[in-house]
Design a protein around this motif. Structure first.
Motif, PDB file in Angstrom:
ATOM      1  N   VAL A  56       0.849  -1.187   0.000  1.00  0.00           N
ATOM      2  CA  VAL A  56       0.000   0.000   0.000  1.00  0.00           C
ATOM      3  C   VAL A  56       0.889   1.243   0.000  1.00  0.00           C
ATOM      4  N   GLU A  57       0.677   2.105  -0.982  1.00  0.00           N
ATOM      5  CA  GLU A  57       1.477   3.328  -1.097  1.00  0.00           C
ATOM      6  C   GLU A  57       0.557   4.481  -1.452  1.00  0.00           C
ATOM      7  N   CYS A  58       1.013   5.709  -1.157  1.00  0.00           N
ATOM      8  CA  CYS A  58       0.268   6.853  -1.669  1.00  0.00           C
ATOM      9  C   CYS A  58       0.995   7.369  -2.911  1.00  0.00           C
ATOM     10  N   PHE A  59       0.253   8.081  -3.731  1.00  0.00           N
ATOM     11  CA  PHE A  59       0.886   8.690  -4.899  1.00  0.00           C
ATOM     12  C   PHE A  59       0.214  10.017  -5.184  1.00  0.00           C
ATOM     13  N   SER A  60       0.986  10.896  -5.848  1.00  0.00           N
ATOM     14  CA  SER A  60       0.400  12.130  -6.361  1.00  0.00           C
ATOM     15  C   SER A  60       0.909  12.267  -7.794  1.00  0.00           C
ATOM     16  N   GLY A  61       0.316  13.155  -8.531  1.00  0.00           N
ATOM     17  CA  GLY A  61       0.708  13.281  -9.944  1.00  0.00           C
ATOM     18  C   GLY A  61       0.033  12.209 -10.778  1.00  0.00           C
ATOM     19  N   LEU A  62       0.645  11.907 -11.904  1.00  0.00           N
ATOM     20  CA  LEU A  62       0.006  10.972 -12.841  1.00  0.00           C
ATOM     21  C   LEU A  62       0.118   9.526 -12.370  1.00  0.00           C
ATOM     22  N   LEU A  63      -0.968   8.805 -12.544  1.00  0.00           N
ATOM     23  CA  LEU A  63      -0.971   7.381 -12.194  1.00  0.00           C
ATOM     24  C   LEU A  63       0.086   6.623 -13.010  1.00  0.00           C
ATOM     25  N   VAL A  64       0.188   6.962 -14.294  1.00  0.00           N
ATOM     26  CA  VAL A  64       1.147   6.223 -15.141  1.00  0.00           C
ATOM     27  C   VAL A  64       2.584   6.420 -14.646  1.00  0.00           C
ATOM     28  N   ASP A  65       2.862   7.580 -14.039  1.00  0.00           N
ATOM     29  CA  ASP A  65       4.214   7.811 -13.510  1.00  0.00           C
ATOM     30  C   ASP A  65       4.451   6.951 -12.264  1.00  0.00           C
ATOM     31  N   PHE A  66       3.407   6.850 -11.435  1.00  0.00           N
ATOM     32  CA  PHE A  66       3.541   5.968 -10.265  1.00  0.00           C
ATOM     33  C   PHE A  66       3.747   4.530 -10.739  1.00  0.00           C
ATOM     34  N   MET A  67       2.981   4.124 -11.750  1.00  0.00           N
ATOM     35  CA  MET A  67       3.103   2.747 -12.258  1.00  0.00           C
ATOM     36  C   MET A  67       4.510   2.490 -12.775  1.00  0.00           C
ATOM     37  N   ASP A  68       5.026   3.479 -13.476  1.00  0.00           N
ATOM     38  CA  ASP A  68       6.385   3.351 -13.991  1.00  0.00           C
ATOM     39  C   ASP A  68       7.382   3.164 -12.844  1.00  0.00           C
ATOM     40  N   SER A  69       7.181   3.919 -11.774  1.00  0.00           N
ATOM     41  CA  SER A  69       8.134   3.880 -10.652  1.00  0.00           C
ATOM     42  C   SER A  69       8.131   2.523  -9.940  1.00  0.00           C
ATOM     43  N   VAL A  70       7.012   1.779 -10.061  1.00  0.00           N
ATOM     44  CA  VAL A  70       6.973   0.463  -9.394  1.00  0.00           C
ATOM     45  C   VAL A  70       7.016  -0.692 -10.405  1.00  0.00           C
ATOM     46  N   GLY A  71       7.148  -0.354 -11.678  1.00  0.00           N
ATOM     47  CA  GLY A  71       7.274  -1.395 -12.713  1.00  0.00           C
ATOM     48  C   GLY A  71       5.969  -2.104 -13.030  1.00  0.00           C
ATOM     49  N   ALA A  72       4.836  -1.404 -12.841  1.00  0.00           N
ATOM     50  CA  ALA A  72       3.528  -2.041 -13.107  1.00  0.00           C
ATOM     51  C   ALA A  72       3.044  -1.719 -14.510  1.00  0.00           C
ATOM     52  N   LYS A  73       2.370  -2.694 -15.117  1.00  0.00           N
ATOM     53  CA  LYS A  73       1.830  -2.492 -16.472  1.00  0.00           C
ATOM     54  C   LYS A  73       0.298  -2.562 -16.478  1.00  0.00           C
ATOM     55  N   VAL A  74      -0.279  -2.980 -15.365  1.00  0.00           N
ATOM     56  CA  VAL A  74      -1.737  -3.176 -15.330  1.00  0.00           C
ATOM     57  C   VAL A  74      -2.378  -2.301 -14.245  1.00  0.00           C
ATOM     58  N   VAL A  75      -3.441  -1.581 -14.636  1.00  0.00           N
ATOM     59  CA  VAL A  75      -4.271  -0.839 -13.680  1.00  0.00           C
ATOM     60  C   VAL A  75      -5.531  -1.649 -13.462  1.00  0.00           C
ATOM     61  N   VAL A  76      -5.906  -1.859 -12.227  1.00  0.00           N
ATOM     62  CA  VAL A  76      -7.157  -2.565 -11.936  1.00  0.00           C
ATOM     63  C   VAL A  76      -8.187  -1.536 -11.472  1.00  0.00           C
ATOM     64  N   ARG A  77      -9.375  -1.599 -12.075  1.00  0.00           N
ATOM     65  CA  ARG A  77     -10.454  -0.712 -11.637  1.00  0.00           C
ATOM     66  C   ARG A  77     -11.739  -1.526 -11.516  1.00  0.00           C
ATOM     67  N   GLY A  78     -12.574  -1.134 -10.590  1.00  0.00           N
ATOM     68  CA  GLY A  78     -13.854  -1.817 -10.414  1.00  0.00           C
ATOM     69  C   GLY A  78     -14.919  -1.147 -11.265  1.00  0.00           C
ATOM     70  N   LEU A  79     -15.776  -1.961 -11.863  1.00  0.00           N
ATOM     71  CA  LEU A  79     -16.942  -1.434 -12.587  1.00  0.00           C
ATOM     72  C   LEU A  79     -18.176  -1.922 -11.856  1.00  0.00           C
ATOM     73  N   ARG A  80     -18.877  -0.985 -11.196  1.00  0.00           N
ATOM     74  CA  ARG A  80     -20.031  -1.397 -10.395  1.00  0.00           C
ATOM     75  C   ARG A  80     -21.317  -1.371 -11.213  1.00  0.00           C
ATOM     76  N   ALA A  81     -21.410  -0.400 -12.102  1.00  0.00           N
ATOM     77  CA  ALA A  81     -22.656  -0.219 -12.849  1.00  0.00           C
ATOM     78  C   ALA A  81     -22.338   0.494 -14.147  1.00  0.00           C
ATOM     79  N   VAL A  82     -23.333   0.558 -15.029  1.00  0.00           N
ATOM     80  CA  VAL A  82     -23.139   1.225 -16.314  1.00  0.00           C
ATOM     81  C   VAL A  82     -22.719   2.674 -16.093  1.00  0.00           C
ATOM     82  N   SER A  83     -23.227   3.279 -15.012  1.00  0.00           N
ATOM     83  CA  SER A  83     -22.912   4.686 -14.736  1.00  0.00           C
ATOM     84  C   SER A  83     -21.423   4.917 -14.490  1.00  0.00           C
TER      85      SER A  83
END
Ligand code: PNS
Length: 168
Positions: free
Chosen positions: A68-95
């Motif tokens: 668990v980490e905090c980040f500020s700025g662009l998500l893609v920059d945080f991902m780069d800093s930890v070597g991640a290629k996948v973002v996981v997001r939840g989709l609850r509803a069409v909205s």
């Protein structure tokens, strides 16, 4: 061997059972799963980023693959800093879709190597959001089943409802 590293980003203000369900579903798919808490100065949050990180760390401490980490700025920059290629997001509803679709495409524009993985939470948690939980808790509603005990107590402490109005 290359590690499969994913990031599950969000405000998590506060984390609730819908988020935890998602973490449970996707942590087995990756060697490392970062829960990345947005430190956003311009967005008013109920809990500080330090509080949110600490709460989540307590809840996922039993999962060796979760960090668990905090980040500020662009998500893609945080991902780069930890070597991640996948973002996981939840989709609850069409909205949720329009916003999530735009975000996924913008992140891809910023870094074409980034893929977004949408996951669907348990059906009886699809209506749960941090915003609604805060609203209902502030009005005195009991949401203890939708949050881990420790978070429910912290939320109640922070949002103790006003004394009942007297109608005369
Ligand atoms: O829980 P939320 O508030 O829906 O999470 C939104 C979050 C943190 C995923 C999003 O706001 C984000 O990634 N912010 C970081 C800034 C950024 O990278 N913006 C461009 C992506 S479209």
């Amino acid at each position: 061997m290359t590690q499969r590293i994913a990031v599950y980003p969000g405000s998590f203000d506060p984390i609730h059972r819908g988020h935890i369900d998602l973490i449970d579903r996707c942590r087995g798919l990756f060697d490392v799963l970062y829960v990345a808490v947005l430190a956003n100065e311009s967005k008013k949050s109920l809990f500080t980023v330090e509080e949110r990180v600490e709460m989540i760390r307590g809840l996922v401490a039993k999962y060796p693959e979760c960090r668990v980490e905090c980040f500020s700025g662009l998500l893609v920059d945080f991902m780069d800093s930890v070597g991640a290629k996948v973002v996981v997001r939840g989709l609850r509803a069409v909205s949720d879709f329009d916003y999530e679709f735009q975000m996924a495409l913008m992140n891809r524009k910023l870094n074409p190597d980034v893929e977004t993985l949408f996951m669907v939470p348990k059906d009886d948690l699809t209506y749960v959001s941090s915003r609604l939980l805060k609203e209902v808790c502030a009005l005195g509603g009991d949401l203890s089943s939708l949050l881990p005990d420790i978070i429910w107590h912290k939320l109640k402490q922070r949002l103790s409802p006003p004394a009942k109005t007297l109608h005369v």
